[in-house]
Design a protein around this motif. Sequence first.
Motif, short mmCIF file in Angstrom:
data_model
loop_
_atom_site.label_atom_id
_atom_site.label_comp_id
_atom_site.label_asym_id
_atom_site.label_seq_id
_atom_site.Cartn_x
_atom_site.Cartn_y
_atom_site.Cartn_z
N ARG A 6 -17.78 10.87 -3.18
CA ARG A 6 -17.50 11.77 -4.31
C ARG A 6 -17.72 11.07 -5.65
O ARG A 6 -17.38 11.59 -6.70
N GLY A 7 -18.21 9.82 -5.60
CA GLY A 7 -18.53 9.11 -6.83
C GLY A 7 -17.45 8.13 -7.26
O GLY A 7 -17.55 7.51 -8.31
N ILE A 8 -16.39 7.99 -6.46
CA ILE A 8 -15.27 7.12 -6.83
C ILE A 8 -15.55 5.70 -6.35
O ILE A 8 -15.91 5.49 -5.20
N SER A 9 -15.37 4.72 -7.23
CA SER A 9 -15.65 3.33 -6.86
C SER A 9 -14.66 2.86 -5.79
O SER A 9 -13.57 3.40 -5.66
N GLU A 10 -15.05 1.82 -5.09
CA GLU A 10 -14.20 1.25 -4.03
C GLU A 10 -12.83 0.90 -4.57
O GLU A 10 -11.80 1.19 -3.95
N GLU A 11 -12.88 0.27 -5.73
CA GLU A 11 -11.66 -0.18 -6.38
C GLU A 11 -10.69 0.97 -6.64
O GLU A 11 -9.53 0.94 -6.25
N LYS A 12 -11.22 2.00 -7.28
CA LYS A 12 -10.37 3.17 -7.58
C LYS A 12 -9.95 3.88 -6.31
O LYS A 12 -8.85 4.42 -6.23
N ALA A 13 -10.84 3.89 -5.32
CA ALA A 13 -10.52 4.57 -4.06
C ALA A 13 -9.32 3.91 -3.39
O ALA A 13 -8.40 4.59 -2.94
N ILE A 14 -9.32 2.58 -3.38
CA ILE A 14 -8.20 1.87 -2.76
C ILE A 14 -6.92 2.16 -3.51
O ILE A 14 -5.87 2.43 -2.93
N SER A 15 -7.03 2.14 -4.84
CA SER A 15 -5.87 2.44 -5.66
C SER A 15 -5.33 3.84 -5.37
O SER A 15 -4.12 4.04 -5.21
N LEU A 16 -6.23 4.79 -5.26
CA LEU A 16 -5.83 6.18 -4.96
C LEU A 16 -5.13 6.27 -3.61
O LEU A 16 -4.06 6.86 -3.48
N ILE A 17 -5.76 5.66 -2.61
CA ILE A 17 -5.24 5.76 -1.24
C ILE A 17 -3.87 5.09 -1.13
O ILE A 17 -2.94 5.63 -0.55
N VAL A 18 -3.77 3.90 -1.76
CA VAL A 18 -2.50 3.16 -1.68
C VAL A 18 -1.40 3.90 -2.44
O VAL A 18 -0.27 4.03 -1.96
N ASN A 19 -1.74 4.39 -3.62
CA ASN A 19 -0.73 5.13 -4.37
C ASN A 19 -0.31 6.40 -3.64
O ASN A 19 0.84 6.81 -3.69
N GLY A 20 -1.26 7.02 -2.96
CA GLY A 20 -0.93 8.20 -2.16
C GLY A 20 0.01 7.85 -1.02
O GLY A 20 1.00 8.54 -0.78
N TYR A 21 -0.27 6.74 -0.39
CA TYR A 21 0.54 6.25 0.72
C TYR A 21 1.98 5.97 0.29
O TYR A 21 2.93 6.19 1.04
N CYS A 22 2.13 5.50 -0.95
CA CYS A 22 3.46 5.13 -1.45
C CYS A 22 4.15 6.25 -2.21
O CYS A 22 5.22 6.06 -2.78
N LYS A 23 3.51 7.39 -2.26
CA LYS A 23 3.97 8.45 -3.16
C LYS A 23 5.45 8.82 -2.99
O LYS A 23 6.17 8.98 -3.97
N GLU A 24 5.88 8.92 -1.72
CA GLU A 24 7.27 9.31 -1.48
C GLU A 24 8.25 8.37 -2.17
O GLU A 24 9.32 8.79 -2.59
N VAL A 25 7.88 7.10 -2.25
CA VAL A 25 8.77 6.13 -2.88
C VAL A 25 8.59 6.16 -4.40
O VAL A 25 9.57 6.21 -5.15
N LEU A 26 7.34 6.16 -4.85
CA LEU A 26 7.07 6.15 -6.29
C LEU A 26 7.70 7.37 -6.97
O LEU A 26 8.15 7.30 -8.11
#
Lengths: 248, 483
Positions: B439-459
Motif C-alpha cells: 500500500r506504499g507504507i515503508s517497512e519502518e512505518k509498517a512495523i511501527s503500525l503493526i506494533v502499535n496496533g498489537y499494543c493498542k489495548e494497553v496504550l
Amino acid sequence: MLKIDNLHAAINGTEILKGLTLEVKAGEVHAIMGPNGAGKSTLASVIAGKEDYEVTSGTITFEDKDLLEMSIEERAREGVFLAFQYPVEIPGVSNVNFLKTAINEIREHKGRPLISAKDFLSLVKQKSSFVGLDTSLTSRSVNEGFSGGEKKRNEIFQMAMLEPKLAVLDETDSGLDIDALRIVAGGVNALKSKDNATLVITHYQRLLDYIIPDFVHVLYDGKIVKTGGKELALELEEKGYDWIKSAE
Amino acid sequence: MMAGYTENELAKDLADREYQYGFVSNIDADVVPAGLNEQVIHLISAKKNEPSWLLEYRLKAFEVWKTMIEPNWAHVAYPKPDFQAISYYAAPKQVKKYESWDDVDPEMKETMSKLGISLEEQQRLTGVAVDFVMDSVSVGTSFKAKLAELGIIFCSFSEAVQEHPELVKKYLGTVVPISDNFYAALNSAVFSDGSFCYIPKGVRCPMELSTYFRINAGGTGQFERTLVIADELSYVSYLEGCTAPQRDENQLHAAVVELIALNNAEIKYSTVQNWYPGDKNGNGGVFNFVTKRGICEDHAKISWTQVETGSAVTWKYPSCILKGDYSVGEFFSVAVTNNFQQADTGTKMVHLGRHTKSTIISKGISAGQSQNSYRGLVQIQKQAEHSRNFSQCDSLLMGSVCGAHTFPYIECKNSTAQIEHEATTSKIGEDQLFYCQQRGISEEKAISLIVNGYCKEVLNQLPMEFAVEAQKLLSISLEGSVG
C-alpha cells in the motif's frame, strides 16, 4: 504502461513463470485466466514485488521504469496496486489510520503536501459509499473480523482511496456471492479511466460478466498460450481448460 | 534485487539503533563517597534533616538487608552489583528552593528540554503538574497552589517528611514492608527522595499528577521512594516517566512505590520507562529492580499501566493486594526488549476480599538477542469468595535469536472463584509487512503500525499525552533504525 517481456520466475528453486510476455496500455482491462497452478498468483506477486519469488530472467517495465529494481513500497507509490486474494488482518490498526498512512507516504513520494484531516474524511465518506462498504468498517481494525465479502470490498475501497494507475485483482471473485461480486465489479468499473489500467486475474468467467475485458489471456504452465477478446472467456467457460491443454 | 524485508535484516537493523536520550548534564553534584554502612545512613538522614523515627526505620531496614541475599529466581543474568562501590546520595549543589521559573539553572532547563518535557510547555499545554526529579532532590514543583486549594498534597518525599510526618509515618512501609525483598530492604535503608501524594476524602484530583525521574550523576544509584495515598471516595491519576543519560558502567535503580487506596478510592498509576538499555553489545545500561505494590480497601480500585522500553535488566511486578470486598486490580503492560536487554516483569494479584476482581493484559515484544519474560501470580485466598481474574499474555517475536517466556502462577483456595488465562506467541507477520508495503507504507512505518496496533489495548489505558509519548518510544525502540 506495463510491459512484461520473457519473464521467468521461481519459488524455492521451482520455476513457475516460464517466459511470460504481456503488454498492458493505459485505459485497458486485461483478464488473465488459467487453470490452477498455471502461475496466475505468481504473476501478481512478482508484479507487486513479493520477495519469496525470484526473477531469474526477463524484464518488467512500468511507465518505462524498471519495476524489478524498485522496492515493494516504491512500486506501490508509483501506482501499482494489488487487490489480495487473501487480505491480511492487522489487529489494532484501524482501516482509516492504515489508509491515511498509505496516502501520505504516496503523497510524500510524489512531493505533494500531506492530506488534511478534513479532505481525508470526505474522501473516506465518498469512496466507502462508492463500493458499498459500511462506514463502521472503515474505523475497525484492518480486515479483522471481516467476512470474506467485506474483506474483498475493503480491497476495492482501498483501491478507490489510493487511485492507482495499475490495479491487479488477484482472484477477487473467489469466495464472493453474486451480490458482492456485482458490487465489487461495479467499483472496479466506476474507477476505470483512460489513464489507468486493470489486470483481472481469475479462474472463472463469472467475474467477466461484470468487468468487461478488452483482452483475455490464457495462462498455462507459466506462459500465455492464447490471447483474444472477451469472447475467449466464454469459449473457455464452455470448453474448459483441457481444450487449451490439448490444443498445445 | 527486491528490497524485501526479512526478520534477520530487522534484527540487524535494530541492533544498530543508538539510544536517543544519551547525554549527560554537567550540573555539580554533592556526592557522598561510595560504600554502605551505618555511618552513610546516618549521613543521608542528617543531610535530609530527618526525624529520628525515620532514621530508625532506615537503620532497621539496613539490619534486615544485611541478612538477605540477592534473589536469583528471575529469568535474567547480570553481574551482581558491588554495593560497596555505589554512592548512595547525590544532590544537585544548588539545593535552594526556586522562587520562580527564571531562577532555575539554565542547564537544568536544557536537560529538560532535551527530554522534550520542558516545564513551561508542560504547564502551558497540558495542565500537568510536574514534579521534576533530577538525581535525588526534587527541583521543581508546579501547580502546588492549585492542588493545595483542594487539600491535595503533591510534593517530594523529603518535603512530605518535613511537612506531613504523621501521614508518612502512618503509611510508609505498610504495603511493602522493609523485609519484603532484598531490593526493597535496600531502598528502605538508603532512599534519597521521591514523590508523595495524598488525596483527601471525596476529592477527585482534577489533573494528572506527573513526575519525571532521571539518573544523572555518574556512578550513583538511585533509590526513589513513592507513596500515594487516596483517601476514601477519592480519585487520582499518577504518571511516572523515566529517561536516563547514556552510561558505560551499569547503574542500579531500586525504587519502591506504595499505593494505598482506601474505601471506594481509585488510583490509576501509569509509567513510561526508558532508562538507558545499554549499547548493542550489551555493555552498560540501567539495572531496574523495582518493587511496586498497592493495597485496595473495600470497593477500591488500583490500575497499573506500564510501557517498559528501557533498562538493561528489568525486574518489576506492579501488584495489587485486593484486601477489601469488591475491590478491583488491573495491570496493563507493554514490555519491549532489544539487543541484550532482559526483562522479567508481570504482576501479582492477591485476592483476599470477597467479590474481588482483577484483569491482567500483558504484551511483550522481543527483538535482537533479548529475553522477555512475563511472570505473574494470581492468588485467590480462602475467604475471597466469588473472585474473578482474567489474564491475557501475548508475546511478539522479531527475529530468530530473541526469547519470550511466560511464567503464570495460579493459586486458588476458593472454589467459587473464576480464573481465565489466555496466552499467545507470534512472530511479526511477513504477510502483514508485505500488505502494508504494497500500500506504499515503508517497512519502518509498517512495523511501527503493526506494533502499535498489537499494543493498542494497553496504550489506550494511558492518559492522552502519555499515550503519544509511549507511541513515540515504541517507534524509537523498534522502528528508528530500520531500512
